[in-house]
Design an enzyme around this catalytic site. Sequence first.
Site, PDB file in Angstrom:
ATOM      1  N   SER A 164       6.607  -2.490   2.119  1.00 13.85           N
ATOM      2  CA  SER A 164       5.603  -3.540   2.167  1.00 13.85           C
ATOM      3  C   SER A 164       4.365  -3.210   1.352  1.00 13.85           C
ATOM      4  O   SER A 164       3.623  -4.113   0.974  1.00 13.85           O
ATOM      5  CB  SER A 164       5.192  -3.794   3.623  1.00 13.85           C
ATOM      6  OG  SER A 164       4.585  -2.631   4.160  1.00 13.85           O
ATOM      7  N   CYS A 165       4.126  -1.914   1.101  1.00 12.62           N
ATOM      8  CA  CYS A 165       2.869  -1.580   0.426  1.00 12.62           C
ATOM      9  C   CYS A 165       3.022  -0.482  -0.599  1.00 12.62           C
ATOM     10  O   CYS A 165       2.027   0.065  -1.053  1.00 12.62           O
ATOM     11  CB  CYS A 165       1.820  -1.178   1.471  1.00 12.62           C
ATOM     12  SG  CYS A 165       2.297   0.259   2.440  1.00 12.62           S
ATOM     13  N   GLY A 166       4.252  -0.117  -0.925  1.00 11.03           N
ATOM     14  CA  GLY A 166       4.442   0.932  -1.902  1.00 11.03           C
ATOM     15  C   GLY A 166       4.121   2.291  -1.316  1.00 11.03           C
ATOM     16  O   GLY A 166       4.309   2.530  -0.128  1.00 11.03           O
TER      17      GLY A 166
END
Length: 257
Positions: free
Chosen positions: A103-105
């Site tokens: 979801s956010c690297g």
Amino acid sequence: MTAPIAIRPDGTRRAVTRTWVPEVPVALEFNGLSYAVMMATPQDLEDFATGFALNEGLASHPSDVTDLAVAEVAQGWIVRASLSGLEIDKLTDRVRRRVAESSCGLCGIENLAEVARPLPTVTAHAAIDPQAIFAALGQLREHQPLARETGAAHAAAWVAEDGRIGLIREDVGRHNALDKLVGAMARAGQPLAPGFVLSTARCSFEIVEKAVRGGATTLVTLSLPTSMAVERAAAAELSLWALARADEVTLVNDASA
């Protein structure tokens, strides 16, 4: 969908025929758990799942990956496999963390620590003769049917010490192509060394890491590496050649004995 049109600088136009490289979602399921969905080319998927498991540290040997099954579904493809040697609670934890990462690297201290985790040191190896690299480059195109047809596929090849391309795998994804090569070589019981890996990918740190974890001792790429790729190659004592062209190749890190 309209047919593609080629436009020249003088404004003239011509209709062209193009074959697009296949890119579909491929779900990887291990021990009944959905681990990852990758955008990939749906060929050599057994090799892909095996190499992915080895490079992710989910398996330590190709024999740990069993019961491989590939199925096409309405939304893409599913590759299912059983893993041994990894406790189910550890796999569950890896799945949980991977979902968070998607979801956010690379976010948070835990993920940054994962990126910086030490690589194993590659085995001692002899230097590669640059002529072997030039010989492999001369053969590369004929071993890339998907790239010839589409102009949009990466390749990863194992090359013998004499410059002969022994095995190659292609995919729309540069990481996927290397995973497929690692998996194919492992399933065949063929190590990546001696010899070297030739990759058409941009030489990022992930390509270096996959090469090292796959058992390569020398990596050759068509592009220059990033700073982190150079640092990781040096730390792992991986010999790294880059910017490989028909008339020149750059030795970035010489770790040969």
